[in-house]
Design a protein around this motif. Structure first.
Motif, mmCIF file in Angstrom:
data_model
loop_
_atom_site.group_PDB
_atom_site.id
_atom_site.type_symbol
_atom_site.label_atom_id
_atom_site.label_comp_id
_atom_site.label_asym_id
_atom_site.label_seq_id
_atom_site.Cartn_x
_atom_site.Cartn_y
_atom_site.Cartn_z
ATOM 1 N N GLU A 15 36.514 21.934 106.591
ATOM 2 C CA GLU A 15 36.237 21.612 107.880
ATOM 3 C C GLU A 15 37.439 21.642 108.969
ATOM 4 O O GLU A 15 37.410 22.097 110.019
ATOM 5 C CB GLU A 15 35.391 20.419 108.275
ATOM 6 C CG GLU A 15 33.966 20.360 107.544
ATOM 7 C CD GLU A 15 33.228 21.334 108.303
ATOM 8 O OE1 GLU A 15 33.572 21.812 109.605
ATOM 9 O OE2 GLU A 15 31.858 21.619 108.018
ATOM 10 N N LYS A 16 38.614 21.105 108.403
ATOM 11 C CA LYS A 16 39.885 21.046 109.118
ATOM 12 C C LYS A 16 40.633 22.462 109.327
ATOM 13 O O LYS A 16 40.688 22.606 110.564
ATOM 14 C CB LYS A 16 40.918 20.332 108.357
ATOM 15 C CG LYS A 16 40.503 18.748 108.257
ATOM 16 C CD LYS A 16 41.719 18.070 107.609
ATOM 17 C CE LYS A 16 41.387 16.468 107.057
ATOM 18 N NZ LYS A 16 42.482 15.971 106.303
ATOM 19 N N GLU A 17 40.555 23.564 108.340
ATOM 20 C CA GLU A 17 40.640 24.705 108.630
ATOM 21 C C GLU A 17 39.747 25.427 109.679
ATOM 22 O O GLU A 17 40.343 26.407 110.412
ATOM 23 C CB GLU A 17 40.631 25.544 107.435
ATOM 24 C CG GLU A 17 41.695 24.932 106.421
ATOM 25 C CD GLU A 17 42.025 25.851 105.191
ATOM 26 O OE1 GLU A 17 42.081 26.971 105.454
ATOM 27 O OE2 GLU A 17 41.832 25.383 104.176
ATOM 28 N N LYS B 37 35.340 18.455 103.469
ATOM 29 C CA LYS B 37 36.225 17.780 104.691
ATOM 30 C C LYS B 37 37.572 18.838 105.032
ATOM 31 O O LYS B 37 37.974 18.959 105.907
ATOM 32 C CB LYS B 37 36.823 16.493 104.304
ATOM 33 C CG LYS B 37 35.347 15.575 104.206
ATOM 34 C CD LYS B 37 35.694 14.205 104.187
ATOM 35 C CE LYS B 37 34.379 13.255 104.247
ATOM 36 N NZ LYS B 37 35.071 11.743 103.952
ATOM 37 N N GLU B 38 37.886 18.996 103.749
ATOM 38 C CA GLU B 38 39.340 19.892 103.714
ATOM 39 C C GLU B 38 39.204 21.353 104.425
ATOM 40 O O GLU B 38 39.840 21.771 105.331
ATOM 41 C CB GLU B 38 40.137 20.250 102.421
ATOM 42 C CG GLU B 38 40.545 18.987 101.773
ATOM 43 C CD GLU B 38 39.704 17.825 101.152
ATOM 44 O OE1 GLU B 38 38.427 18.572 101.151
ATOM 45 O OE2 GLU B 38 39.684 16.755 100.925
ATOM 46 N N LYS C 89 38.247 24.050 112.147
ATOM 47 C CA LYS C 89 38.522 23.702 113.478
ATOM 48 C C LYS C 89 39.615 24.486 114.040
ATOM 49 O O LYS C 89 39.593 24.849 115.218
ATOM 50 C CB LYS C 89 38.506 22.134 113.336
ATOM 51 C CG LYS C 89 39.001 21.496 114.863
ATOM 52 C CD LYS C 89 39.184 20.117 114.538
ATOM 53 C CE LYS C 89 39.332 19.613 116.100
ATOM 54 N NZ LYS C 89 39.526 17.927 115.976
ATOM 55 N N PHE C 90 40.611 24.836 113.087
ATOM 56 C CA PHE C 90 41.794 25.224 113.624
ATOM 57 C C PHE C 90 41.489 26.645 114.132
ATOM 58 O O PHE C 90 41.784 27.277 115.233
ATOM 59 C CB PHE C 90 42.835 25.601 112.413
ATOM 60 C CG PHE C 90 43.832 26.265 112.686
ATOM 61 C CD1 PHE C 90 45.170 25.920 113.360
ATOM 62 C CD2 PHE C 90 44.016 27.543 111.974
ATOM 63 C CE1 PHE C 90 45.969 26.805 113.652
ATOM 64 C CE2 PHE C 90 45.176 28.654 112.304
ATOM 65 C CZ PHE C 90 45.948 28.164 113.062
#
Length: 224
Positions: free
Chosen positions: A21-23, A18-19, A25-26
Motif C-alpha cells: 500500500e505504501k508503494e 501494508k508494505e 500511494k507513491f
C-alpha cells in the motif's frame, strides 16, 4: 488481447499488504485523479512482487482501485510477458535462451534447471524454485546468464556454467544468497582475462583486416 492466458486455478481473493500500500500511494501520487489508470503497470508489478504472480482477483482489485474495466487490466497483464500469470517459486529463474547465450552454453543451463527443479513453469515441491526461458536480457557480453527474481529484487548472474548454475540453485534451496554478477570474477563486460587483456593494438585498429575492392569505385589516380 494476447494469446497468454491466466491460470485455471485461482485464489478466492486478493488484498495488498501494508508494505504494498505504501508503494501504491507513491505511484498514485504521480498522476492526476482523472489519469490514475496510468498506474496500472506499477500496480500489477507490486502485486507480482507481493505474491510472485498476478492472479485474477489481483487484476479485479487493481481495476476497482483505478476505476478501470477489468478487461483492460487483464489485457495489460496478458500482453506483457514480465507478468507471471501462474504461480511461481519464491525464486524465479529467468534463463536467457537467445543466440549469444545459446552459443555460450544456455542449453547446458536448461538441463541443470530441469534436473534440479523440474519442467519449466513448474514450481518445485518445496515452493522455493521455478524457472522459465526468456528472450534477451541485454547481458550478451557476459553470456550465458540468468535473472533471478524474488522479493529482494531482480539480479543478474552471468558467465555461467552448468557447475555454477547448479551451485546457485543449491544455495537458494539452502536459504543462502548467492552473489550476483559475473561468476568468473570479471568486472562488468571487460574482456576475459581482465581489463588489460586487449593490449595488442592490431586486435582493434583494423590493421589485420583484409583489403577489399568496393564495387562501383574508381581506382585512385597517381599524382604526376
Amino acid at each position: 488481447m494476447s494469446a497468454r492466458k491466466i491460470a485455471l486455478d485461482q485464489p478466492e481473493s486478493f488484498s495488498f499488504s501494508k508494505e504494498s500500500e505504501k508503494e501504491i500511494k507513491f505511484w498514485l501520487n504521480k498522476y492526476p485523479e482523472a489519469k490514475k489508470a496510468s498506474a496500472v503497470i506499477p500496480m500489477l508489478w507490486i502485486a507480482q512482487k507481493q505474491e510472485g504472480w498476478v492472479s485474477e482477483p489481483a487484476m479485479r482489485e487493481i481495476a476497482d482501485r483505478l476505476d478501470m474495466p477489468k478487461i483492460r487490466v487483464m489485457e495489460v497483464a496478458t500482453f506483457y510477458t514480465m507478468f507471471n500469470l501462474e504461480p511461481a517459486g519464491e525464486h524465479l529463474i529467468q534463463l536467457c535462451g537467445t543466440t549469444p547465450c545459446w552459443l555460450r552454453g544456455a542449453e547446458d543451463l536448461k538441463k541443470v534447471c530441469a534436473e534440479k527443479i523440474g519442467p519449466r513453469g513448474q514450481v518445485s515441491a518445496d515452493g522455493k524454485l521455478s524457472w522459465m526461458e526468456v528472450e534477451c536480457l541485454g547481458a550478451c557480453a557476459n553470456a550465458p546468464m540468468v535473472q533471478i527474481a524474488n522479493k529482494a529484487g531482480d539480479h543478474y548472474y552471468e558467465d555461467l556454467t552448468a557447475e555454477t548454475m547448479g551451485r546457485i540453485i543449491d544455495d537458494l534451496v539452502a536459504g543462502k544468497t548467492p552473489k550476483p554478477g559475473s561468476q568468473t570474477g570479471r568486472s562488468c563486460s571487460e574482456a576475459e582475462g581482465g581489463s588489460m587483456a586487449l593490449t595488442d593494438g592490431a586486435l582493434y585498429d583494423g590493421s589485420l583486416a583484409k583489403k577489399v575492392k568496393l564495387p562501383n569505385t574508381s581506382p585512385k589516380k597517381e599524382k604526376a
